[in-house]
Enzyme design. Structure first.
Site, mmCIF file in Angstrom:
data_model
loop_
_atom_site.group_PDB
_atom_site.id
_atom_site.type_symbol
_atom_site.label_atom_id
_atom_site.label_comp_id
_atom_site.label_asym_id
_atom_site.label_seq_id
_atom_site.Cartn_x
_atom_site.Cartn_y
_atom_site.Cartn_z
ATOM 1 N N ASP A 1 0.288 1.453 10.476
ATOM 2 C CA ASP A 1 -0.389 0.746 9.397
ATOM 3 C C ASP A 1 0.299 1.096 8.093
ATOM 4 O OD1 ASP A 1 -2.936 -0.926 8.782
ATOM 5 O OD2 ASP A 1 -2.928 0.637 7.249
ATOM 6 N N GLN A 2 0.252 0.179 7.151
ATOM 7 C CA GLN A 2 0.925 0.400 5.872
ATOM 8 C C GLN A 2 -0.013 0.094 4.714
ATOM 9 O OE1 GLN A 2 4.295 -2.174 4.221
ATOM 10 N NE2 GLN A 2 5.419 -0.393 4.988
#
Length: 209
Positions: A82-83
């Protein structure tokens, strides 16, 4: 505490490797490792929690994505990522449309944006999954460009599904001044240097002896 390596012998079949993502960018990155893998889209709420730091949000969601897929495919090796992009420690989400993207770029121009790319590898082969987690930070300096150039870029590439409104793997590289990171693929969404280390610790071989 880092997960201990899983011993594998020549007779041990390779683990089932699953990428917990619907991202075409992460799929392309993982394919570079030339390992057989499957893709499964997790269905989780990706909203940040109240008072949660950007790093904590990214790490929590990366693990939640991997856990959701592991629950459907027990005994597998599952990759979650995830970013979260931040400006002055405030999270910057995906713009969704042109107007929001232009506002993002106008706010970011001439400034440094921090991207937290969290990675999780869950190994479900030993019953209770052992988790490896890491947050790779990338600092991006955005060029101080006029509105007309930012608008023209957005109309050409339409990066409305990207946090920060720019695709560094595409034309977006032209609006960036500098990228600082220990893992060059982290900004695109899947830190391969960190991932290959995790996979090695899980007993995955990349080259035949």
């Amino acid at each position: 505490m880092p997960a201990q390596p899983t011993a594998m012998t020549p007779s041990t079949p390779p683990p089932r490797l699953i990428l917990a993502s619907s991202s075409s960018y992460r799929k392309e990155l993982l394919s570079r490792l030339r390992l057989p893998f499957e893709v499964a889209a997790p269905d989780i709420d990706e909203s940040p929690l109240p008072r949660e730091t950007p790093s904590a949000t990214a790490l929590r969601l990366a693990q939640a994505k991997a856990a959701a897929i592991l629950a459907r495919h027990p005994g597998s090796l599952v990759i979650g990522s995830d970013q979260v992009a931040t400006l002055d420690e405030v999270q910057i989400g995906k713009p969704g449309d042109h107007a929001n993207a232009l506002r993002q770029l106008q706010t970011m121009r001439g400034r440094r944006v921090v991207f937290h790319t969290a990675l999780c590898l869950l190994d479900g082969r030993a019953g209770a999954p052992a988790a490896q987690l890491e947050d790779i930070q990338t600092v991006v300096t955005v060029r101080d460009l006029p509105d007309a150039e930012l608008d023209a870029y957005l109309r050409l590439e339409q990066p409305y599904d990207c946090a920060g409104s720019a695709k560094n793997e595409g034309l977006g590289i032209a609006i960036l001044e500098k990228i600082e990171s220990t893992d060059p693929t982290a900004l695109t969404g899947l830190p391969l240097i960190a991932l290959t280390g995790m996979l090695r610790r899980a007993g995955v071989a990349f080259f035949s002896a």
